[in-house]
Enzyme design. Structure first.
Site, PDB file in Angstrom:
ATOM      1  N   CYS A  59       0.880  -1.238  -0.157  1.00 14.73           N
ATOM      2  CA  CYS A  59      -0.136   0.046  -0.101  1.00 14.73           C
ATOM      3  C   CYS A  59       0.895   1.130  -0.124  1.00 14.73           C
ATOM      4  O   CYS A  59       0.869   2.174  -0.286  1.00 14.73           O
ATOM      5  CB  CYS A  59      -0.772   0.066   1.538  1.00 14.73           C
ATOM      6  N   THR A  60       1.413   1.431   0.826  1.00 19.68           N
ATOM      7  CA  THR A  60       3.137   3.067   0.565  1.00 19.68           C
ATOM      8  C   THR A  60       3.375   2.594  -0.466  1.00 19.68           C
ATOM      9  O   THR A  60       3.708   3.937  -1.260  1.00 19.68           O
ATOM     10  CB  THR A  60       4.166   1.851   1.641  1.00 19.68           C
TER      11      THR A  60
END
Length: 169
Positions: A59-60
């Site tokens: 996600c990052t």
């Protein structure tokens, strides 16, 4: 004789399709401001990027890639919104830490209600899968893509969807 393979879930099977009306919602962003889809799409198209968890590696990486190319995703024509089931304070800290300059919306309570409306809530895990929806000013889904857990989005495909939206506008 081969053993039967367990059936994989069809991620996004219940998601709105291209041409469908986008489910409206109101969620708070990382600063506690209310964001209502039908209001923001009056001015710009919305790129909704559902993600499982703040602070996770995939996600990052995905959201950092969006941030690095923010002018393609947030401009006079389109605004990107990240959406997860994380609580608002977690999203606020994560956005500050990573330097995200776009809204992160909390679908924390009722837990996952918006993710469920978009067919991307993985209830057993309490998280959305990676669903991406481009919603136009008429609240119609113009483009969508859904990936299961652990499957990273190709951000280049998002670029193409936004570019194609500009070409047909």
């Amino acid at each position: 004789m081969n053993a039967a393979q367990p059936e994989q879930p069809a991620y996004g099977a219940d998601s709105p399709r291209v041409g469908d009306s986008a489910p409206d919602f109101s969620l708070t962003d990382q600063y506690g401001q209310q964001v209502t889809l039908s209001e923001v799409t009056r001015d710009r198209h919305a790129l909704l990027v559902f993600f499982p968890f703040a602070f996770s590696s995939i996600c990052t990486g995905e959201l950092l890639e969006i941030q690095l190319n923010i002018d393609r995703f947030s401009n006079d024509e389109v605004q990107v919104y990240g959406i997860s089931c994380d609580p608002g304070p977690s999203l606020k800290w994560w956005a500050a830490y990573e330097g995200y300059r776009f809204p992160l919306l909390s679908d924390f309570w009722p837990h996952g209600q918006v993710a469920a409306a978009y067919g991307v809530l993985l209830e057993a895990a309490g998280m959305p899968v990676r669903g991406t929806f481009l919603v136009d000013r008429e609240m119609t889904v113009r483009w969508s893509l859904v990936h299961g857990p652990g499957e990273q989005r190709d951000i280049g495909v998002l670029h193409e969807a936004v570019r194609d939206l500009h070409a047909t506008a």
